[in-house]
Design an enzyme around this catalytic site. Structure first.
Site, PDB file in Angstrom:
ATOM      1  N   GLY A 223       3.986  -0.511   7.841  1.00 20.20           N
ATOM      2  CA  GLY A 223       4.633  -0.492   9.147  1.00 20.20           C
ATOM      3  C   GLY A 223       4.129   0.682   9.964  1.00 20.20           C
ATOM      4  O   GLY A 223       3.772   1.726   9.396  1.00 20.20           O
TER       5      GLY A 223
ATOM      6  N   GLN B 242       4.355   6.950  16.466  1.00 14.72           N
ATOM      7  CA  GLN B 242       3.505   7.632  15.482  1.00 14.72           C
ATOM      8  C   GLN B 242       2.080   7.861  15.980  1.00 14.72           C
ATOM      9  O   GLN B 242       1.361   8.696  15.437  1.00 14.72           O
ATOM     10  CB  GLN B 242       3.463   6.833  14.173  1.00 14.72           C
ATOM     11  CG  GLN B 242       4.819   6.763  13.478  1.00 14.72           C
ATOM     12  CD  GLN B 242       4.742   5.910  12.234  1.00 14.72           C
ATOM     13  OE1 GLN B 242       4.910   4.705  12.297  1.00 14.72           O
ATOM     14  NE2 GLN B 242       4.444   6.523  11.099  1.00 14.72           N
TER      15      GLN B 242
HETATM   16  C1  QAP Z   1       7.764   2.440   6.067  1.00 21.08           C
HETATM   17  O1  QAP Z   1       5.627   3.247   5.521  1.00 21.08           O
HETATM   18  C2  QAP Z   1       8.337   2.024   4.733  1.00 21.08           C
HETATM   19  O2  QAP Z   1       2.520   8.726   2.013  1.00 21.08           O
HETATM   20  C3  QAP Z   1       6.287   2.217   6.214  1.00 21.08           C
HETATM   21  O3  QAP Z   1      -0.100   8.645   1.508  1.00 21.08           O
HETATM   22  C4  QAP Z   1       7.823   2.527   3.528  1.00 21.08           C
HETATM   23  O4  QAP Z   1       3.646   2.226   5.624  1.00 21.08           O
HETATM   24  C5  QAP Z   1       9.385   1.160   4.685  1.00 21.08           C
HETATM   25  C6  QAP Z   1       1.772   5.434   3.399  1.00 21.08           C
HETATM   26  C7  QAP Z   1       8.371   2.126   2.315  1.00 21.08           C
HETATM   27  C8  QAP Z   1       9.913   0.767   3.460  1.00 21.08           C
HETATM   28  C9  QAP Z   1       9.416   1.238   2.273  1.00 21.08           C
HETATM   29  C10 QAP Z   1       2.466   6.565   3.039  1.00 21.08           C
HETATM   30  C11 QAP Z   1       0.417   5.383   3.134  1.00 21.08           C
HETATM   31  C12 QAP Z   1       2.409   4.310   4.098  1.00 21.08           C
HETATM   32  C13 QAP Z   1       1.827   7.616   2.395  1.00 21.08           C
HETATM   33  C14 QAP Z   1       4.293   3.172   5.226  1.00 21.08           C
HETATM   34  C15 QAP Z   1       0.461   7.567   2.130  1.00 21.08           C
HETATM   35  C16 QAP Z   1      -0.239   6.443   2.507  1.00 21.08           C
HETATM   36  C17 QAP Z   1       3.705   4.294   4.483  1.00 21.08           C
HETATM   37 CO    CO Z   2       7.332   5.851   9.264  1.00 24.52          CO
END
Ligand code: QAP
Ligand code: CO
Length: 168
Positions: free
Chosen positions: A46, A51
């Site tokens: 997402g 952001q």
């Molecule tokens: C929100 O988050 C979300 O730390 C979206 O090193 C996350 O796309 C909603 C990401 C989990 C529900 C459950 C984070 C990629 C991506 C990191 C993401 C990273 C690489 C996060």
């Molecule tokens: Co976020």
């Protein structure tokens, strides 16, 4: 298409409240496509416009394994239809490398507009419901770290500030 730089916590621009999208033009479509490209490139599920320092009420999501189910929500709002809470280990492209458990309402009904400005409504549960709520929070200047303890949030802030100093 283009990859857009992602703001990282504790950048104060992540605290801005986004304004409604009023114009549905080619520029908006290009922005949406760039947001998907940026999200997929960073292994995200997402991404909210906030952001990437665009303070408009728009977000993109793809929670599918196969990364072939892009969803766009413009001017989204939701109501809770299942107020039982579900817990997920949430992360965020703006808080890279950190994950914490957050509880949110399990089922929601979302109203939004699509990339052409057409209104639609969906019901969501599970990870999709969590992700939509996480992304709408961004549009209101909120982050998942706001739901954890101040001590944990401060540790994450210090570690990221150190990272930012190194690469600056
Ligand atoms: C929100 O988050 C979300 O730390 C979206 O090193 C996350 O796309 C909603 C990401 C989990 C529900 C459950 C984070 C990629 C991506 C990191 C993401 C990273 C690489 C996060
Ligand atoms: Co976020």
């Amino acid at each position: 298409m283009a990859l857009l730089p992602i703001l990282e916590f504790p950048d104060p621009r992540l605290r801005k409240v986004a304004s409604p999208v009023t114009v549905f033009d080619l520029k908006l479509e290009v922005l949406i496509d760039d947001m998907f490209e940026t999200m997929y490139d960073s292994q995200g599920i997402g991404l909210a416009a906030t952001q990437i320092d665009v303070h408009k009420r728009l977000l993109v999501i793809d929670v599918s394994e196969s990364k072939d189910s892009p969803l766009v929500f413009i001017n989204p709002s939701f109501e809770i239809i299942e107020d039982e809470l579900s817990e997920y280990d949430e992360g965020c492209l703006s808080v890279p490398g950190f994950y914490e458990t957050v509880s949110r309402p399990k089922g929601i009904k979302v109203q939004a507009q699509d990339r052409k400005g057409e209104k639609f409504e969906i019901e969501a549960e599970g990870i999709l419901a969590t992700c939509i709520q996480h992304e709408i929070d961004h549009l209101d200047g909120k982050l998942f770290v706001d739901y954890i303890s101040a001590l944990k949030r401060q540790r994450i802030r210090s570690k990221l500030e150190k990272e930012h100093k190194k690469s600056a």
